[in-house]
Enzyme design. Structure first.
Site, short mmCIF file in Angstrom:
data_model
loop_
_atom_site.label_atom_id
_atom_site.label_comp_id
_atom_site.label_asym_id
_atom_site.label_seq_id
_atom_site.Cartn_x
_atom_site.Cartn_y
_atom_site.Cartn_z
N THR A 49 -28.24 17.62 39.26
CA THR A 49 -27.51 18.11 38.08
C THR A 49 -26.68 19.34 38.46
O THR A 49 -26.93 19.97 39.48
CB THR A 49 -28.50 18.41 36.91
OG1 THR A 49 -29.32 17.26 36.72
CG2 THR A 49 -27.80 18.74 35.62
N THR A 57 -24.68 15.34 35.19
CA THR A 57 -25.76 14.91 36.08
C THR A 57 -25.67 13.44 36.47
O THR A 57 -25.08 12.64 35.74
CB THR A 57 -27.13 15.16 35.37
OG1 THR A 57 -28.19 14.84 36.27
CG2 THR A 57 -27.30 14.32 34.12
N ASN A 92 -28.83 12.61 37.52
CA ASN A 92 -30.28 12.75 37.51
C ASN A 92 -30.81 13.20 38.87
O ASN A 92 -30.49 14.30 39.29
CB ASN A 92 -30.99 11.49 37.00
CG ASN A 92 -32.43 11.80 36.59
OD1 ASN A 92 -32.72 12.94 36.25
ND2 ASN A 92 -33.31 10.83 36.64
N GLU A 132 -30.48 7.77 35.60
CA GLU A 132 -30.90 8.46 34.38
C GLU A 132 -31.96 7.70 33.59
O GLU A 132 -32.61 8.26 32.71
CB GLU A 132 -29.67 8.68 33.49
CG GLU A 132 -29.60 10.03 32.85
CD GLU A 132 -29.29 11.13 33.84
OE1 GLU A 132 -30.10 12.06 33.93
OE2 GLU A 132 -28.26 11.06 34.53
N ASP A 155 -35.27 9.19 32.83
CA ASP A 155 -35.46 10.22 31.79
C ASP A 155 -35.99 9.62 30.49
O ASP A 155 -36.36 10.34 29.57
CB ASP A 155 -34.16 10.98 31.52
CG ASP A 155 -33.98 12.15 32.48
OD1 ASP A 155 -34.93 12.49 33.20
OD2 ASP A 155 -32.87 12.72 32.52
N SER A 173 -32.88 14.41 27.36
CA SER A 173 -32.42 15.26 28.45
C SER A 173 -33.00 16.66 28.29
O SER A 173 -33.48 17.03 27.21
CB SER A 173 -30.89 15.32 28.40
OG SER A 173 -30.41 16.28 29.32
N SER A 174 -32.94 17.42 29.36
CA SER A 174 -33.28 18.84 29.28
C SER A 174 -32.04 19.71 29.41
O SER A 174 -32.15 20.95 29.38
CB SER A 174 -34.26 19.21 30.40
OG SER A 174 -35.47 18.50 30.26
N GLY A 228 -31.68 21.39 37.03
CA GLY A 228 -33.07 21.58 37.43
C GLY A 228 -34.06 20.75 36.63
O GLY A 228 -35.21 21.15 36.46
N GLY A 229 -33.62 19.60 36.10
CA GLY A 229 -34.54 18.72 35.39
C GLY A 229 -35.24 19.47 34.27
O GLY A 229 -34.62 20.22 33.51
N1 GLY Z 1 -31.44 14.25 34.22
C1 GLY Z 1 -31.89 15.54 33.85
C2 GLY Z 1 -31.77 15.81 32.40
O1 GLY Z 1 -30.89 15.30 31.75
O2 GLY Z 1 -32.58 16.51 31.86
#
Ligand code: GLY
Length: 584
Positions: free
Chosen positions: A390, A408, A410, A429, A432, A461-462, A481-482
């Protein structure tokens, strides 16, 4: 990595960081004060003196500035930065992926959240991701065609150009097309990431054609050219949406997915749509915060955490108690993320309740001032470190427009699969989604029904692109950073509130807690030994000295002296924050 200030957390260390700042501030370029008079008696300027851009690569930052010099605004620059990142950072994002663009349009005063998250193809049912024993088939979830959602990023670039930009897509995509065609020098992170994903990537002939073009994997210093990607970007520039989702590129994407055993329908590709959503708004002390709504979990989690923390004056606490309270707030917000959040177009997210002050007060009351609350509902699995996946960029322009965008594919290099003849690396993705309820994904976070895959649904998502605004300062900030994105942005808010400058905010050592695994992750230097001992005595498990994570990019306009400045994460040596003063 550039040298960083050692030792603890922002407040205690604000003064140390101030002293240490020159060691890693070479990429940030604060602008001198404007000669123009302030606009009002409170000595606040009405417009920034130029444009500031912070992104994860110097070529993408420069691509954005090139477009501003050509007469573009922050939205045109965002297209240029985004597309250039897709070329130079295939490890992190790309036009085969998706993203969120948080915009502030100066002329209308509106904040807009452009959701360009990937969508699930109809074939991607939960059953499709289970192996013969009913366990999650991790290979399918994270590698190759089944791991990929329908890309959203190209549609976002077209949308931004049509609705918010001043320049044609052809102009704003020109830098990315040039860099793809002429190539760019491979940097260490790209080489290392490739080595980590090599086995998967070399399964696919389209990927081999790009990354093994000279017979060997990318090596630091070599020039990586992507002529097919340049051609795809040219078609996008010339034909807009149809240049990617239909015609030559669309057909090649569908063919590639089919050849590798996946199932995408033509109407799923041509029917992709970005969604404009109302951003989430919250207040924290003197700050108005505008941030990501669902299908991101970032804004909701941040709202919960900050509202829980409103109950304490963090600056007055010792580091152990401050860390304890922040971690307990993180733990509770990540639990809610797991249970309640998903795509709001498919599930009812209890947004009003989760973001209300009363709910936060209730959660705050469950925090013991001296004792950790065990996250003992389910046993967790360790989350792998994420730092390269990301990417984020932040822009403020001379009209006062702003962009905070996180995009991203992912995991590192997404699905690993490039569609032959397109240069498009597909995302992974789908991981997720909660593909198997209660089973942690690659980031160690779980989900249940709210985040189960359904045709056309967006995976949770984060990503937390955000704006912060006080009487004096206007800030754009975000990070990759996920699952660790949310806590990076949260720590940035706390650091800005403690008075740190953008480069210090980007550099500060980080901590993280996500409910499960039930442990505090701390970068080297984030917590000193005495603080770790006190936290352990409170019942916390502390993984002190973990490898660094994240890649935060932020820009700030100080309305009092009309200066622009940027912060680029020193953990990533190729990032760049830069300021271009306007000549008006
Ligand atoms: N792929 C990371 C996020 O969207 O949180």
């Amino acid at each position: 990595m550039r040298p960083r200030a050692g030792s603890t957390f922002p407040w205690l260390l604000a003064s140390l960081l101030l002293l240490a700042a020159p060691a890693f501030a070479q990429d940030a370029a604060p602008a001198p004060a404007s000669a123009a008079a302030p606009a009002d008696s409170a000595r606040r300027f009405a417009h920034p003196p130029g444009t500031a851009i912070a992104s994860a690569h110097s070529l993408s930052t420069q691509a954005g500035l090139e477009i501003v010099r050509a007469g573009g605004n922050a939205f045109d620059a965002a297209i240029a930065v985004s597309a250039a990142l897709s070329v130079v950072e295939p490890i992190s994002s790309g036009i085969g992926g998706g993203g969120f663009f948080l915009l502030h349009e100066a002329k209308s005063g509106r904040d807009i959240f452009v959701d360009a998250r990937e969508t699930a193809p109809a074939a991607a049912t939960p059953a499709a991701y289970l192996d013969a024993k009913g366990e999650l088939n991790r290979d399918r979830a994270t590698n190759g065609p089944w791991s990929a959602g329908i890309p959203g990023l190209p549609a976002a670039l077209v949308h931004l150009a049509q609705k918010y930009g001043k320049l044609p897509l052809k102009t704003s995509l020109a830098p990315a097309i040039r860099i793809a065609r002429e190539g760019f020098p491979v940097y260490a992170r790209l080489e290392k990431g490739y080595a980590g994903r090599r086995e998967v990537m070399e399964r696919y002939r389209g990927t081999r054609a790009v990354f093994l073009a000279d017979g060997t994997p990318p090596k630091e210093g070599e020039v990586l050219k992507q002529p097919d990607l340049a051609h795809t970007l040219e078609l996008l520039a010339a034909k807009g949406f149809d240049g990617f989702y239909r015609g030559e590129v669309g057909a090649k994407l569908l063919k590639a997915v089919k050849e590798e055993g996946g199932q995408w329908r033509a109407d799923e590709l041509s029917g992709y749509k970005v969604v404009e959503r109302e951003p989430l708004r919250l207040k924290y002390r003197g700050w108005d915060i505008v941030t990501a709504p669902p299908p991101s979990s970032g804004g909701v989690a941040m709202a919960e955490i900050l509202q829980m923390l409103q109950g304490w004056d963090l600056a007055k606490l010792d580091p152990a108690h401050r860390t304890h309270l922040i971690v307990e707030a993180m733990r509770r917000a990540y639990r809610d993320r797991t249970i309640y959040l998903g795509d709001p177009d498919f599930v009812k997210v209890p947004l009003a309740r989760l973001t209300s002050a009363d709910y936060a007060a209730g959660l705050r009351a469950t925090i013991h001032p001296e004792k950790a609350t065990p996250s003992d509902l389910l046993s967790g699995q360790p989350a792998p470190l994420e730092d390269e996946e990301t990417t984020h960029f932040s822009i403020i322009d001379g009209e006062g427009n702003r962009v905070s965008a996180t995009q991203t594919v992912n995991l590192l290099y997404g699905s690993g699969m490039v569609a032959p003849g397109t240069g498009v690396l597909l995302n992974n993705e789908m991981d997720d989604f909660a593909l198997r309820p209660g089973t942690p994904n690659a980031f160690g976070v779980m989900g249940f029904a709210a985040n189960a895959p359904e045709p056309g649904k967006r995976m949770l998502s984060s990503m937390t692109p955000s704006f912060l605004e006080s009487a004096e300062k206007v800030i754009a900030v975000g990070a990759p950073g996920g699952s660790r994105i949310i806590t990076q942005v949260l720590l940035a808010v706390l650091a800005y509130d403690a008075g740190l400058a953008p480069q210090q905010v980007a550099a500060q050592p980080r901590i993280h807690h996500q409910w499960f695994p039930d442990a505090i992750s701390a970068e080297a230097g984030a917590l000193d030994a005495a603080t770790v001992a006190k936290l352990q005595a409170m019942g916390h498990k502390v993984n002190a000295g973990e490898s660094h994570w994240g890649n935060l990019q932020t820009v700030m306009w100080d309305r009092r002296d009309n200066t622009l400045s940027g912060g680029t994460d020193p953990r990533n040596p190729v990032g760049q924050a830069d300021v271009l003063l306007s000549d008006r």
